[in-house]
Scaffold this motif. Structure first.
Motif, PDB file in Angstrom:
ATOM      1  N   ASN A   2       0.821  -1.193   0.000  1.00 58.33           N
ATOM      2  CA  ASN A   2       0.000   0.000   0.000  1.00 58.33           C
ATOM      3  C   ASN A   2       0.865   1.258   0.000  1.00 58.33           C
ATOM      4  OD1 ASN A   2      -2.285   1.492   0.005  1.00 58.33           O
ATOM      5  ND2 ASN A   2      -2.716   1.250   2.189  1.00 58.33           N
ATOM      6  N   GLN A   3       2.003   1.162   0.693  1.00 55.92           N
ATOM      7  CA  GLN A   3       2.937   2.293   0.751  1.00 55.92           C
ATOM      8  C   GLN A   3       3.505   2.580  -0.637  1.00 55.92           C
ATOM      9  OE1 GLN A   3       3.366   4.171   3.333  1.00 55.92           O
ATOM     10  NE2 GLN A   3       5.013   5.447   2.538  1.00 55.92           N
ATOM     11  N   ASN A   4       3.825   1.526  -1.384  1.00 58.62           N
ATOM     12  CA  ASN A   4       4.352   1.694  -2.735  1.00 58.62           C
ATOM     13  C   ASN A   4       3.328   2.375  -3.641  1.00 58.62           C
ATOM     14  OD1 ASN A   4       6.841   0.586  -2.202  1.00 58.62           O
ATOM     15  ND2 ASN A   4       6.268  -1.475  -2.870  1.00 58.62           N
ATOM     16  N   ASN A   5       2.047   1.995  -3.496  1.00 58.32           N
ATOM     17  CA  ASN A   5       1.000   2.618  -4.311  1.00 58.32           C
ATOM     18  C   ASN A   5       0.888   4.105  -4.013  1.00 58.32           C
ATOM     19  OD1 ASN A   5       0.340   0.252  -5.611  1.00 58.32           O
ATOM     20  ND2 ASN A   5      -1.358  -0.242  -4.240  1.00 58.32           N
ATOM     21  N   ILE A   7       3.280   6.030  -2.962  1.00 56.26           N
ATOM     22  CA  ILE A   7       4.468   6.667  -3.540  1.00 56.26           C
ATOM     23  C   ILE A   7       4.268   6.874  -5.038  1.00 56.26           C
ATOM     24  CG2 ILE A   7       6.908   6.349  -4.099  1.00 56.26           C
ATOM     25  CD1 ILE A   7       7.209   4.966  -1.372  1.00 56.26           C
ATOM     26  N   PHE A   8       3.791   5.838  -5.713  1.00 55.76           N
ATOM     27  CA  PHE A   8       3.573   5.956  -7.155  1.00 55.76           C
ATOM     28  C   PHE A   8       2.464   6.952  -7.481  1.00 55.76           C
ATOM     29  CE2 PHE A   8       5.598   1.625  -7.423  1.00 55.76           C
ATOM     30  CZ  PHE A   8       6.737   2.068  -8.081  1.00 55.76           C
ATOM     31  N   ASP A   9       1.412   6.970  -6.652  1.00 58.33           N
ATOM     32  CA  ASP A   9       0.337   7.944  -6.858  1.00 58.33           C
ATOM     33  C   ASP A   9       0.868   9.372  -6.696  1.00 58.33           C
ATOM     34  OD1 ASP A   9      -1.553   6.026  -7.395  1.00 58.33           O
ATOM     35  OD2 ASP A   9      -2.420   6.022  -5.356  1.00 58.33           O
ATOM     36  N   GLY A  10       1.651   9.566  -5.657  1.00 57.60           N
ATOM     37  CA  GLY A  10       2.252  10.887  -5.428  1.00 57.60           C
ATOM     38  C   GLY A  10       3.175  11.276  -6.563  1.00 57.60           C
ATOM     39  N   LEU A  11       3.981  10.334  -7.015  1.00 60.10           N
ATOM     40  CA  LEU A  11       4.896  10.588  -8.125  1.00 60.10           C
ATOM     41  C   LEU A  11       4.116  10.912  -9.396  1.00 60.10           C
ATOM     42  CD1 LEU A  11       7.814  10.652  -9.077  1.00 60.10           C
ATOM     43  CD2 LEU A  11       7.672   8.198  -9.506  1.00 60.10           C
ATOM     44  N   GLY A  12       3.005  10.200  -9.608  1.00 60.99           N
ATOM     45  CA  GLY A  12       2.169  10.476 -10.786  1.00 60.99           C
ATOM     46  C   GLY A  12       1.570  11.869 -10.733  1.00 60.99           C
ATOM     47  N   ARG A  13       1.118  12.300  -9.554  1.00 62.76           N
ATOM     48  CA  ARG A  13       0.571  13.652  -9.413  1.00 62.76           C
ATOM     49  C   ARG A  13       1.639  14.703  -9.681  1.00 62.76           C
ATOM     50  NH1 ARG A  13      -2.376  11.346  -5.181  1.00 62.76           N
ATOM     51  NH2 ARG A  13      -0.800  11.969  -3.661  1.00 62.76           N
ATOM     52  N   VAL A  14       2.830  14.475  -9.141  1.00 63.95           N
ATOM     53  CA  VAL A  14       3.935  15.418  -9.356  1.00 63.95           C
ATOM     54  C   VAL A  14       4.271  15.509 -10.845  1.00 63.95           C
ATOM     55  CG1 VAL A  14       6.405  15.803  -8.951  1.00 63.95           C
ATOM     56  CG2 VAL A  14       4.897  15.198  -7.053  1.00 63.95           C
ATOM     57  N   MET A  15       4.283  14.379 -11.530  1.00 67.60           N
ATOM     58  CA  MET A  15       4.598  14.374 -12.961  1.00 67.60           C
ATOM     59  C   MET A  15       3.523  15.114 -13.757  1.00 67.60           C
ATOM     60  SD  MET A  15       7.461  12.793 -13.423  1.00 67.60           S
ATOM     61  CE  MET A  15       7.538  12.022 -15.010  1.00 67.60           C
ATOM     62  N   ASN A  16       2.249  14.901 -13.392  1.00 71.42           N
ATOM     63  CA  ASN A  16       1.161  15.601 -14.084  1.00 71.42           C
ATOM     64  C   ASN A  16       1.241  17.106 -13.851  1.00 71.42           C
ATOM     65  OD1 ASN A  16      -0.063  13.427 -15.332  1.00 71.42           O
ATOM     66  ND2 ASN A  16      -1.408  12.998 -13.597  1.00 71.42           N
TER      67      ASN A  16
END
Length: 83
Positions: A2-5, A7-16
């Motif tokens: 769940n922690q990895n998800n 992190i990836f969600d946060g990274l995706g928001r930052v990229m967008n």
């Protein structure tokens, strides 16, 4: 997992967000470049295409009239027509 998800969600928001900012910067640069190009062209006092075409047509008509007058003058003088 769940922690990895997260992190990836946060990274995706930052990229967008970064892509949105980059697009905004691109549009701003385009606006500035177009403004500068327009200013430079206006400062150059360039002739508009329509004015150029109208003048070219006028010169062509006058050239034809001059040629006709030359032939008429040559005929009045009794000169041989030039080739």
């Amino acid at each position: 997992m769940n922690q990895n998800n997260k992190i990836f969600d946060g990274l995706g928001r930052v990229m967008n967000e970064a892509a949105g900012v980059a697009d905004g910067v691109r549009r701003e640069v385009e606006t500035v470049v177009k403004s500068q190009a327009t200013r430079i062209v206006n400062d150059m006092d360039l002739v508009k295409r329509e004015d150029f075409d109208a003048l070219r047509e006028l010169v062509q008509v006058q050239g034809e009239e001059i040629e006709a007058l030359r032939k008429e003058l040559a005929a009045l003088r009794g000169d041989k027509p030039a080739s």
